[in-house]
Enzyme design. Structure first.
Site, PDB file in Angstrom:
ATOM      1  N   HIS A   1       0.806  -1.223   0.000  1.00  0.00           N
ATOM      2  CA  HIS A   1       0.000   0.000   0.000  1.00  0.00           C
ATOM      3  C   HIS A   1       0.837   1.270   0.000  1.00  0.00           C
ATOM      4  O   HIS A   1       0.277   2.370  -0.066  1.00  0.00           O
ATOM      5  CB  HIS A   1      -0.933   0.002   1.208  1.00  0.00           C
ATOM      6  CG  HIS A   1      -2.068  -0.971   1.090  1.00  0.00           C
ATOM      7  ND1 HIS A   1      -3.322  -0.615   0.638  1.00  0.00           N
ATOM      8  CD2 HIS A   1      -2.126  -2.304   1.339  1.00  0.00           C
ATOM      9  CE1 HIS A   1      -4.110  -1.670   0.642  1.00  0.00           C
ATOM     10  NE2 HIS A   1      -3.402  -2.712   1.061  1.00  0.00           N
TER      11      HIS A   1
ATOM     12  N   ASP B   1       4.096   9.140  -1.931  1.00  0.00           N
ATOM     13  CA  ASP B   1       2.904   8.472  -1.403  1.00  0.00           C
ATOM     14  C   ASP B   1       2.511   7.348  -2.345  1.00  0.00           C
ATOM     15  O   ASP B   1       2.582   7.501  -3.572  1.00  0.00           O
ATOM     16  CB  ASP B   1       1.746   9.461  -1.265  1.00  0.00           C
ATOM     17  CG  ASP B   1       0.793   9.089  -0.140  1.00  0.00           C
ATOM     18  OD1 ASP B   1       0.840   7.940   0.320  1.00  0.00           O
ATOM     19  OD2 ASP B   1      -0.013   9.953   0.276  1.00  0.00           O
TER      20      ASP B   1
END
Length: 558
Positions: free
Chosen positions: A232, A439
């Site tokens: 993730h 990110d």
């Protein structure tokens, strides 16, 4: 004597390899097909046993989906989700604000599933028995961690080493052999506790950097299930990954999964280069052979519950909190930032860009407010204490320099808000600055877009280093390291005409509607099980293995 053609021999060999493949959850323990066996010995029932599918049955596309099939359908294999934390639904509490918890819950919705992981509780000694909670079609299994396990596994290797390295900040990693040992020990604990709960046909989906070696540990305990892994957070290039002293034992253990998923092509390619630089052989598509094992890599950008979030935002805009915020702003425009207080989120760079914006555009002073929500996390790690001090100093400096008795340039809040409260803030915001230094995806950007009024949408400023930038091209893409560029983009966003705002928002919302979180889960699970034969070929196989007619037998033996 029967003579087999080359095509027949190849088909027999393919079926033999499938039946003998230890990763095949439907593996037939009986002797399998071999080229050269008499064709008459290969019956339709043997093929059915190998594939665990009744060939003659009528089966729709719905019955192939792992989800629970509505009226008249069948229950597919159980989905076992494994993650560091398990959040059990509690009707007495507000829903989680976002992140992995929401993603996993949506993935298990309407599925027969089990969610296994840490309870979040730390004790002097780990609990010997797991706790089980049954809610709807999902079983939640929770284990506690001993304090030393928590410190070495979670605060230690996971967050002091893997998190900075995977976010390209190798300079911040603090590796120790003690922490590495604790990380491996907790993964073995997870495997031991989970092993007894697994069924032969379970599909296992492991999540995130805390549990990279879990696939190897499950294989060592004899589990031949389909096992997938999803990262993730970002994946750095191989030169950075190899800065981890035990990278082969930790990162290399991902080769024990059948499928490793990433948010972006860049992340997948970085890991592919890592594999090949450590001796893996590239196969067809995105498959790689490592010491005789096959692992596939794939790109699966995570989505959100787009339609549900849009409905929530419309309701949330009428809540007392949303109304109070709007009234407190008066005529000021609202610029919003929502991040955990983390060095990867680029909060200091955002504040400096806002300061530069106020310097260069005095006409906007007293007419705009930045609301920065930054709940603290991992406060006992030194780097997080440092980022908190830096952000607090910048906020005080900017407010002291530009503020007056009737206007505060920045509202800085160190607390978390419920999902509903955030949805109301997104709905009210004129601009969201989602500008991380790095990110994996950035769901704030997606939630903001879903929350907007399509007739009068706000503007998204999005870092080029967020995974979401690959798919949300109509956002104002910025480099968070360029202060003046971000300041200029903020001015453009605040002054953007409504027609352009609509033109930018509409295609991004359409993308999010089509690629929501259910699409992400379904696409990943389909890819995880894609190595097994599809039902569309079964009729042809049935015809091929059907007993030959007397006329055909005569022709064969002639």
């Amino acid at each position: 004597m029967t003579t087999l053609s080359r095509l027949e021999r190849n088909l027999f060999d393919a079926l033999a390899r499938l039946a003998d493949d230890p990763r095949n959850p439907f593996r037939n323990p009986e002797p399998t097909f071999r080229a050269g066996d008499a064709r008459e010995r290969v019956s339709v029932s043997a093929l059915e046993a190998t594939l665990a599918i009744p060939i003659g049955a009528e089966q729709s596309a719905a019955s192939r989906d792992p989800a629970v099939v509505e009226s008249g359908g069948r229950m597919g294999p159980r989905i076992v989700i494994v993650s560091n934390r398990v959040i059990v639904p509690d009707s007495g509490r507000a829903p989680a604000a976002g992140g992995l918890a929401v993603a996993v819950k949506a993935a298990l919705k309407n599925r027969n599933g089990l969610w296994f992981g840490w309870s979040g509780k730390v004790s002097e000694e780990a609990a010997t028995e797991a706790r089980t909670v049954e809610i709807n079609n999902t079983t939640y299994v929770l284990i506690d961690l001993a304090d030393n396990d928590f410190q070495e596994y979670y605060n230690g290797l996971a967050n002091r080493v893997l998190w900075p390295i995977l976010h390209y900040r190798v300079d911040l990693q603090e590796y120790s052999r003690t922490d590495a040992g604790g990380y491996m020990r907790v993964n073995r604990i997870f495997a031991d506790k989970l092993s007894g709960l697994l069924r032969e046909d379970d599909i296992i989906w492991v999540h995130d950097y805390h549990l990279m070696p879990l696939g190897r540990e499950l294989r060592a305990r004899g589990h031949a299930n389909s096992i997938g892994f999803f990262l993730h957070i970002p994946c750095a290039p191989p030169d950075i990954l190899q800065a981890l002293p035990s990278h082969r034992e930790i990162l290399g253990s991902l080769s024990y999964y059948d499928l490793v998923g990433f948010h972006t092509d860049n992340d997948r390619d970085n890991f592919a280069q890592y594999l090949t630089s450590n001796g893996a052989k590239a196969g067809r598509g995105d498959s790689y052979e490592v010491d005789g094992r096959q692992v596939r890599l794939g790109v699966f950008p995570v989505g959100i519950e787009t339609a549900a979030y849009a409905r929530l935002a419309r309701r949330a805009a009428r809540t007392p909190l949303a109304i109070q915020i709007k009234e407190s702003l008066g005529d000021c425009r609202l610029v919003l930032g929502v991040d955990r207080l983390d060095y990867s989120k680029g909060i200091p760079q955002r504040l400096k860009a806002y300061e530069r914006f106020l310097e260069a555009n005095p006409q906007w002073r007293t007419k705009v407010t930045l609301l920065q929500i930054a709940p603290k996390s991992r406060a006992d790690i030194k780097e997080y204490e440092e980022i908190e001090a830096e952000v607090t100093t910048l906020v005080s400096k900017i407010n002291g320099r530009f503020g007056d008795a009737t206007w505060t340039p920045i509202r800085y809040v160190n607390r978390s808000y419920s999902r509903t409260a955030l949805a109301g803030m997104y709905r009210s915001a004129d601009v969201v600055m989602a500008t991380p230094l790095r990110d994996g995806m950035n769901l704030v950007a997606k939630e903001f877009l879903a929350a907007q009024d399509p007739n009068d949408p706000g503007v998204l400023l999005l870092s080029q280093f967020a995974g979401a930038a690959r798919n949300l091209e109509q956002a104002l893409i910025v480099n968070p390291h360029e202060t003046e560029g971000m300041a200029a983009a903020l001015k453009r966003a605040l002054e953007m005409p409504i027609e352009e705002r609509r033109e930018r928002h509409a295609p991004m919302l359409a993308y999010l509607m089509e690629n929501d979180i259910r699409h992400w889960a379904d696409t990943y699970l389909a890819a995880l099980t894609d190595s097994w034969p599809r039902l569309s070929i079964l009729d042809g196989l049935r015809a091929f293995f059907a007993p030959p007619s007397p006329e055909a037998r005569s022709d064969i033996e002639r």
